[in-house]
Design an enzyme around this catalytic site. Sequence first.
Site, PDB file in Angstrom:
ATOM      1  N   SER A  28       1.436   0.298 -12.084  1.00 13.65           N
ATOM      2  CA  SER A  28       1.999  -0.899 -12.708  1.00 13.65           C
ATOM      3  C   SER A  28       1.494  -0.968 -14.133  1.00 13.65           C
ATOM      4  O   SER A  28       0.299  -0.758 -14.390  1.00 13.65           O
ATOM      5  CB  SER A  28       1.579  -2.148 -11.937  1.00 13.65           C
ATOM      6  OG  SER A  28       2.129  -3.320 -12.517  1.00 13.65           O
ATOM      7  N   HIS A  68       7.434  -3.565 -19.312  1.00 14.98           N
ATOM      8  CA  HIS A  68       6.819  -3.645 -17.984  1.00 14.98           C
ATOM      9  C   HIS A  68       7.443  -2.595 -17.090  1.00 14.98           C
ATOM     10  O   HIS A  68       8.637  -2.285 -17.203  1.00 14.98           O
ATOM     11  CB  HIS A  68       7.055  -5.049 -17.393  1.00 14.98           C
ATOM     12  CG  HIS A  68       6.944  -5.118 -15.909  1.00 14.98           C
ATOM     13  ND1 HIS A  68       8.047  -5.166 -15.077  1.00 14.98           N
ATOM     14  CD2 HIS A  68       5.857  -5.123 -15.095  1.00 14.98           C
ATOM     15  CE1 HIS A  68       7.641  -5.216 -13.818  1.00 14.98           C
ATOM     16  NE2 HIS A  68       6.325  -5.194 -13.799  1.00 14.98           N
ATOM     17  N   ASN A  96       6.854  -0.779 -12.851  1.00 13.51           N
ATOM     18  CA  ASN A  96       6.109  -0.670 -11.601  1.00 13.51           C
ATOM     19  C   ASN A  96       6.853   0.292 -10.690  1.00 13.51           C
ATOM     20  O   ASN A  96       8.062   0.111 -10.449  1.00 13.51           O
ATOM     21  CB  ASN A  96       5.980  -2.056 -10.935  1.00 13.51           C
ATOM     22  CG  ASN A  96       5.305  -2.001  -9.583  1.00 13.51           C
ATOM     23  OD1 ASN A  96       5.843  -1.475  -8.620  1.00 13.51           O
ATOM     24  ND2 ASN A  96       4.117  -2.575  -9.508  1.00 13.51           N
ATOM     25  N   TYR A  97       6.159   1.305 -10.195  1.00 10.03           N
ATOM     26  CA  TYR A  97       6.742   2.241  -9.236  1.00 10.03           C
ATOM     27  C   TYR A  97       5.776   2.396  -8.072  1.00 10.03           C
ATOM     28  O   TYR A  97       4.561   2.535  -8.269  1.00 10.03           O
ATOM     29  CB  TYR A  97       7.025   3.600  -9.891  1.00 10.03           C
ATOM     30  CG  TYR A  97       8.053   3.488 -10.996  1.00 10.03           C
ATOM     31  CD1 TYR A  97       9.403   3.267 -10.702  1.00 10.03           C
ATOM     32  CD2 TYR A  97       7.672   3.546 -12.341  1.00 10.03           C
ATOM     33  CE1 TYR A  97      10.342   3.125 -11.704  1.00 10.03           C
ATOM     34  CE2 TYR A  97       8.614   3.409 -13.356  1.00 10.03           C
ATOM     35  CZ  TYR A  97       9.940   3.196 -13.027  1.00 10.03           C
ATOM     36  OH  TYR A  97      10.870   3.046 -14.030  1.00 10.03           O
ATOM     37  N   ARG A  98       6.300   2.392  -6.834  1.00  8.58           N
ATOM     38  CA  ARG A  98       5.434   2.314  -5.672  1.00  8.58           C
ATOM     39  C   ARG A  98       6.013   3.056  -4.466  1.00  8.58           C
ATOM     40  O   ARG A  98       7.228   3.281  -4.376  1.00  8.58           O
ATOM     41  CB  ARG A  98       5.180   0.852  -5.296  1.00  8.58           C
ATOM     42  CG  ARG A  98       6.460   0.084  -5.041  1.00  8.58           C
ATOM     43  CD  ARG A  98       6.270  -1.413  -5.114  1.00  8.58           C
ATOM     44  NE  ARG A  98       7.548  -2.110  -4.906  1.00  8.58           N
ATOM     45  CZ  ARG A  98       8.412  -2.357  -5.880  1.00  8.58           C
ATOM     46  NH1 ARG A  98       8.164  -1.968  -7.122  1.00  8.58           N
ATOM     47  NH2 ARG A  98       9.550  -2.982  -5.621  1.00  8.58           N
ATOM     48  N   GLY A 157      -8.752  -8.575   0.005  1.00  6.04           N
ATOM     49  CA  GLY A 157      -9.465  -7.483  -0.640  1.00  6.04           C
ATOM     50  C   GLY A 157      -8.894  -7.033  -1.969  1.00  6.04           C
ATOM     51  O   GLY A 157      -9.399  -6.079  -2.562  1.00  6.04           O
ATOM     52  N   GLU A 196      -7.799 -10.099 -10.797  1.00  4.85           N
ATOM     53  CA  GLU A 196      -7.660  -9.670 -12.183  1.00  4.85           C
ATOM     54  C   GLU A 196      -6.572  -8.618 -12.322  1.00  4.85           C
ATOM     55  O   GLU A 196      -5.801  -8.617 -13.286  1.00  4.85           O
ATOM     56  CB  GLU A 196      -8.994  -9.122 -12.705  1.00  4.85           C
ATOM     57  CG  GLU A 196     -10.098 -10.158 -12.833  1.00  4.85           C
ATOM     58  CD  GLU A 196      -9.859 -11.128 -13.979  1.00  4.85           C
ATOM     59  OE1 GLU A 196      -9.009 -10.844 -14.839  1.00  4.85           O
ATOM     60  OE2 GLU A 196     -10.522 -12.190 -14.000  1.00  4.85           O
TER      61      GLU A 196
END
Length: 344
Positions: free
Chosen positions: A114, A128, A130-132, A300, A304
């Site tokens: 990200s 921006h 994001n790859y998942r 968990g 931040e």
Amino acid sequence: MSNFESSPIPTTMRQRVIDYITQLQNDIVSALENASAPPCQFKRDAWSRPQGGGGISCTYPSSGDDATYEKAGVNISMIHGTLPPAAIKQMSSEHSSLDVNTMTALPFFAGGISLIVHPRNPNAPSAHANYRYFEVLDSTEKDAKVVGWWFGGITDLTPSYLFEEDAKEFHGTLKAVCDAYGTALYPKFKQSCDDHFFIPHRKEYRGIGGIRFDDLNDEMNAILGSVDGEARPRTADDIFAFVRALGDAFTSSYMGILNRRKIMPSDERMRRWQLLRRGRYVEFNLVCERGIKFGLAAPGVNAENVLMGMPEMARWEYMSDMFEESDSAEGKMMEVLKSPKSWV
């Protein structure tokens, strides 16, 4: 070696994803560091998750200097753990391969990258991406089989001031990547991105969009809908190649735009408008973005890292009149934010 470092021989999709996002993070951070004037260095922070896995955060907050970025970050995470039966049941409603009829928890893995870039110059747009990848296994045994998997991704551009050539360059790069894997992909993924970044309480969009896809595997895809039967990547290998092509295209889709705009002159009015638009960025992230809500609720996970994409500074004005003049630069930007355009 930590439990989320790469191995020299990637034999599983999980390991191939880990190796790729690790390299991509290094490549993008290097490109951003080299593009900054004056030069900058990102802070690197490795973290671990008590429930399993961890990640590496590379961030640059620069409120105290004149670097190109007011804030930037490129983070990767590689986490694993167990999914309770209720979560598996919910996922199985969208993924037929997860019809496993289990009353016990199942192992999962999630890996992704990200990134966010908030430049200092109001002429330079925020970016921006994001790859998942996500997978579920049928047991904790060494010979466990993957019973469910999918890829997701999103990338978008958020300018404060509209330069049509930038929008065409950004979207043109994304379309070229998509078209190489199927001409039906870009129109559907662009529409999905536009829809995703709508801010209902403002009746406007966060930026000029990009592409978005989710739950992409060998099953019917909801975003593609009626065009799912057309040519597109379907195997895990082919979809991973598509995701890699998009990840590799970040620098070519954005760095040229950044380099052109970071040196343009600006004034206090433009800075004021930039901060107002970043206020909208904050509103979307905290009110509308499901991924942030999910991330903050996940056990968990470092808050931040979840909130890394928030701009360092933002502004709100009651009933601001900055965009009431339709022929102003701000008014022209608002026209596009009220009604998304086709750029390519």
